[in-house]
Write an enzyme that holds these catalytic residues in place. Structure first.
Site, PDB file in Angstrom:
ATOM      1  N   HIS A 127      46.214  38.855  50.597  1.00 39.80           N
ATOM      2  CA  HIS A 127      46.976  39.575  51.663  1.00 39.80           C
ATOM      3  C   HIS A 127      47.519  38.351  52.768  1.00 39.80           C
ATOM      4  CE1 HIS A 127      43.269  39.453  53.963  1.00 39.80           C
ATOM      5  NE2 HIS A 127      43.916  39.499  55.036  1.00 39.80           N
ATOM      6  N   ASP A 157      42.258  40.449  45.994  1.00 37.77           N
ATOM      7  CA  ASP A 157      42.793  39.758  47.088  1.00 37.77           C
ATOM      8  C   ASP A 157      42.418  38.417  47.515  1.00 37.77           C
ATOM      9  OD1 ASP A 157      44.464  39.892  49.565  1.00 37.77           O
ATOM     10  OD2 ASP A 157      42.582  40.676  50.596  1.00 37.77           O
ATOM     11  N   SER A 245      40.434  35.523  57.871  1.00 40.19           N
ATOM     12  CA  SER A 245      40.589  36.028  56.642  1.00 40.19           C
ATOM     13  C   SER A 245      40.960  34.493  55.618  1.00 40.19           C
ATOM     14  CB  SER A 245      41.843  36.569  56.264  1.00 40.19           C
ATOM     15  OG  SER A 245      41.794  38.070  56.959  1.00 40.19           O
TER      16      SER A 245
END
Length: 304
Positions: A127, A157, A245
């Protein structure tokens, strides 16, 4: 850095920041080599420009045994962590039917995992790079280089970003290094955890905590199609924020034992962050680096 609604453990836990949709299949860490250079697993000496990636375990402890200083570990590990900036364009239809295009900037983190004769490979989240038209990697010496997506796995992901070695200055090559991965399956609840990442896009920052729980089942809902994926994550009370992230969760040896992923954002919840265990992430990262990218015209399909 998106916030979406998720269900955890039969939908009784609150809303979380979307940072990672984890692998849907159980994977095991395999001892396989990469073309041009293997991932730097604990015990391996291969690094960028032959710089040792295993930090000195220099730390201070309080009388009760709590770790009070991880600066030595951080200084040795920081060269393995990068900041990733993305530029994406989004089309929005207005009230009168007109379509307007907006440019948006995203932020994330990455971990230098391997290199071959042509590229440096950086692991991050899907993402973080999804929909991005341009990617820029910021190294520990504040130098920036354009990058491209090597491979992605939407179901987990995870993604790998490639940077051409010829685009990296020699001075930067002398400072960066590949990360060393530890065995997340050997972790115990209560062990110290160190999170490094590009929190809020401000640059690399460090937070500390402990491993709060192992094999925690977390369900994440994809905002685009409504699908839900449940995976087992490491739980930590080290602060995990948007921009973290794809960053690293480390043990006291400076080994990457997780990839920072999810955080609860409800006001009544504190200290509940999650990371993909290294044992789950490594096989997928290896596949993304080694597998051949097949164009749409050559890919197979079932015409039913």
């Amino acid at each position: 850095c998106l916030a979406i609604s998720v269900d955890l453990l039969n939908s009784f836990l609150p809303e979380v920041w979307y940072s990672l949709v984890l692998a849907t299949e159980e994977t095991t860490q395999e001892d396989e080599s990469l073309s041009g250079g293997d991932l730097n697993i604990a015990g391996s000496s291969e690094t960028v420009d032959n710089v040792s990636a295993t930090p000195e375990n220099s730390k201070q402890t309080a009388a009760d045994g709590a770790v009070t200083d991880v600066s030595g570990i951080v200084s040795q590990t920081m060269p393995s962590i990068v900041s990733i900036t993305t530029i994406a364009r989004t089309q929005v239809r207005g009230f009168f039917g007109r379509t307007q295009e907006y440019e948006s900037e995203g932020c994330g983190s990455g971990i230098i995992v391997s290199q071959d004769d042509e590229y440096l490979y950086i692991a991050t989240n899907n993402h973080v790079v999804s929909g991005a038209e341009t990617l820029t990697v910021l190294f520990c010496d504040d130098s920036t280089v354009s990058a491209e997506v090597k491979g992605t796995d939407e179901s987990s992901d995870l993604a790998v970003v490639a940077v051409a070695l010829e685009d990296i200055e020699d001075e930067t090559k002398d400072k960066i290094r590949t990360a060393t991965f530890g065995d997340s399956s050997a972790l115990k609840v209560g062990e110290t955890a160190i999170a490094i990442g590009n929190a809020l896009g401000y640059g690399q920052s460090v937070t500390t905590g402990v491993i709060s729980a192992l094999s925690r089942e977390v369900s994440v809902q994809n905002e685009s199609d409504g699908s839900t994926v449940t995976n087992e994550l490491l739980q930590t009370d080290a602060a995990i924020n948007p921009g973290n992230s794809g960053g690293a969760l480390l043990n006291l040896k400076g080994e990457v034992i997780g990839i920072n992923s999810v955080k609860y954002s409800e006001t009544s919840v504190e200290g509940m962050g999650y990371a993909i265990p290294s044992a789950s992430a490594l096989p997928i990262i290896k596949q993304l680096i080694t597998r051949e990218v097949v164009s749409g015209s050559k890919s197979a399909y079932l015409g039913i």
